[in-house]
Design an enzyme around this catalytic site. Structure first.
Site, short mmCIF file in Angstrom:
data_model
loop_
_atom_site.label_atom_id
_atom_site.label_comp_id
_atom_site.label_asym_id
_atom_site.label_seq_id
_atom_site.Cartn_x
_atom_site.Cartn_y
_atom_site.Cartn_z
N HIS A 20 -5.44 -5.81 6.78
CA HIS A 20 -6.41 -5.05 5.99
C HIS A 20 -7.60 -5.90 5.55
O HIS A 20 -7.70 -7.08 5.86
CB HIS A 20 -5.72 -4.38 4.81
CG HIS A 20 -4.98 -3.15 5.20
ND1 HIS A 20 -3.60 -3.09 5.22
CD2 HIS A 20 -5.40 -1.94 5.62
CE1 HIS A 20 -3.21 -1.89 5.62
NE2 HIS A 20 -4.29 -1.17 5.88
N GLY A 40 0.81 -1.20 0.00
CA GLY A 40 0.00 0.00 0.00
C GLY A 40 0.85 1.26 0.00
O GLY A 40 0.48 2.27 -0.61
N SER A 41 1.98 1.21 0.68
CA SER A 41 2.88 2.36 0.68
C SER A 41 3.44 2.61 -0.72
O SER A 41 3.57 3.77 -1.15
CB SER A 41 4.03 2.13 1.67
OG SER A 41 3.53 2.04 2.99
N ASN A 75 10.90 -0.46 -9.26
CA ASN A 75 10.32 -1.78 -9.47
C ASN A 75 9.39 -2.05 -8.30
O ASN A 75 9.83 -2.42 -7.21
CB ASN A 75 11.40 -2.86 -9.55
CG ASN A 75 10.79 -4.26 -9.74
OD1 ASN A 75 9.59 -4.40 -9.94
ND2 ASN A 75 11.62 -5.27 -9.67
N SER A 101 -4.18 -1.28 0.13
CA SER A 101 -3.14 -2.09 0.75
C SER A 101 -3.69 -3.47 1.06
O SER A 101 -4.85 -3.61 1.47
CB SER A 101 -2.65 -1.45 2.06
OG SER A 101 -1.79 -2.33 2.76
N ASP A 129 -7.29 1.74 4.07
CA ASP A 129 -8.04 1.24 5.23
C ASP A 129 -9.54 1.18 4.96
O ASP A 129 -10.33 1.05 5.90
CB ASP A 129 -7.80 2.16 6.43
CG ASP A 129 -6.40 2.05 6.98
OD1 ASP A 129 -5.71 1.07 6.65
OD2 ASP A 129 -5.97 2.95 7.72
#
Length: 458
Positions: free
Chosen positions: A224, A86-87, A292, A219, A194
């Site tokens: 999650h 997710g980041s 990547n 994410s 979220d």
């Protein structure tokens, strides 16, 4: 034996293994740990994982493509790209807006992005890492989302975008935020990490969160709404943004061929790019400074099985939230309970609580944790007070703050959340409620007076 027969035999053994070692009754006795979230799965996830392992296509392939298509259909968007977290999804979403392909709307260094400090760091870190300027506005209680009344105060001629998360599954006021962005020609990124499955209504139309802005992110980390271990996604209806995000995800390549694919455009050796010689191999032409960020087949295989369960997961989360809300309502002299945003239907990630009396959170959390009820802060709570901001605070540059962030700081001092995940059953919910009530009963004699300190705000 044929390959398919061998696979069938392996799959039968895997299912038996799942039943013997993984399939355990979700029973509960007081003293057992109640985690805020965790994996919910059956043999389908393991079978998919084994199938992808037997194929041994280690990078992105058929499972990744199928997951992207399936998630896009679920969200009703044109384009979805799978990434490794997710980041990474937030990084990709923001960096896409810095592409020269966007012309005058390209975000450049020193341009400003409106956001909040009460949330997860990787909603903000891509902005700072690039050299743009986050502009922090306050939130409201008890929705814990952006105070839309501060949007105009944050706006300058340098503002290029708004990047916000739907706090613990509770959609922010999309109607006002989206109108503000359209009016001022700003990009909108929805951090939906979220909130997968949450819905919002605009002009009578119900849509999934993450699909109102220019780009949405998800994410798939284990706590999650669905998981593939590590993983994430970006999605959009904008073909140019999709092209940019694919390029950035895949090393910055100009070529759009998937892994193992060559010459999809039929012009691999016939065109000129930049200052390269005519006919330079298009597979090795780079139009962006990329990364990547791809996910693997094994991750996507797990995610596909999880997607089939998402609607059920969402209903359990809603039910668990409702139970806690109804049964903790007798404690509202002491607690501010979370409220959904108007016109929203949240798929809750957690149950966020603020104590009305200041500086008593630690005592309550300690009591809950001593009873093996896991608690969590609202992530960073106030991002600008963390050590990563020390240099920026000292030099007084690199970010702006609107007002005093009063409610953000209330969350920092007095708020925490507990889980509503599908792993939490009715016996656990009853124990959680009873533990809260026991705490306040035990502390009445110590002067834990109601109706003091923090007040509820809309």
């Amino acid at each position: 034996m044929s390959k398919e027969k061998d696979k069938k035999e392996i799959f039968e053994l895997v299912s038996k293994y799942y039943l013997k070692y993984h399939c355990k009754e979700n029973s509960f006795c007081p003293g057992d740990k109640i985690s805020y979230s965790g994996r919910t799965y059956d043999d389908k996830e393991i079978l998919n994982l084994v199938d992808s392992a037997l194929d041994f296509w280690l990078t992105s392939g058929k499972y990744c493509l199928e997951f992207e298509e399936k998630l896009a259909n679920y969200l009703n968007v044109k384009y979805c790209s799978l990434v490794n977290s997710g980041s990474s999804a937030n990084l990709l979403a923001f960096m896409a807006l810095t592409s020269p392909l966007l012309g005058e709307r390209q975000i450049k260094r020193k341009d400003e992005v409106i956001t909040v400090a009460a949330g997860f760091p990787t909603t903000v870190s891509p902005i700072i890492n690039y050299g743009a300027v986050p502009v922090f506005v306050d939130i409201t209680l008890p929705t814990y989302n952006i105070d839309v009344n501060q949007l105009e105060m944050a706006l300058t001629d340098k503002t290029k975008a708004v990047m916000l998360a739907h706090t613990l599954g509770n959609p922010f006021n999309i109607k006002i935020v989206k109108s503000f962005c359209i009016k001022n020609n700003l990009w909108l990124i929805e951090d939906n990490c979220d909130a997968l499955g949450s819905e919002y209504i605009v002009n009578g139309q119900i849509k999934k969160t993450g699909t109102f802005g220019d780009i949405g992110t998800s994410s798939f980390y284990p706590p999650h709404h669905i998981t593939m271990g590590e993983g994430g996604a970006v999605y959009t209806n904008n073909s140019i943004l999709h092209k940019i995000m694919i390029s950035l995800r895949d090393w910055g390549r100009d070529c759009i061929c998937n892994s193992g694919q060559d010459n999809l455009c039929k012009n691999r050796f016939s065109r000129k790019y930049g200052e390269l010689p005519l006919g330079y191999d298009h597979k090795y032409v780079y139009s962006h400074f990329g990364y990547n960020l791809k996910a693997t087949e094994m991750q996507a295989a797990i995610g596909l099985a999880q997607l089939d369960k998402l609607d059920k997961f969402t209903e359990v989360r809603k039910s668990n939230f409702s139970y806690l809300y109804e049964n903790l309502s007798s404690l509202t002299d002491y607690l501010i309970l979370p409220e959904k945003e108007l016109e929203s239907n949240p798929s809750w990630f957690g149950f966020l609580i603020t104590l009305r009396k200041e500086n008593e959170r630690g005592k309550l959390i300690e009591y809950l944790e001593s009873n093996n009820i896991q608690t969590r802060m609202l992530f960073a709570s106030n991002m600008i007070l963390h050590p990563c901001f020390d240099e920026l605070r000292e030099c007084g540059e690199g970010f702006r703050v609107i007002g005093d962030l009063k409610n953000t700081n209330e969350v920092l001092k007095n708020s925490f959340w507990i889980g509503v995940a599908p792993t939490i059953n009715n016996d656990m919910l009853e124990f959680i409620v009873e533990t809260f009530k026991q705490f306040f009963e035990l502390n009445k004699q110590e002067g834990f007076a109601p109706n003091s300190g923090v007040t509820q705000q809309q």
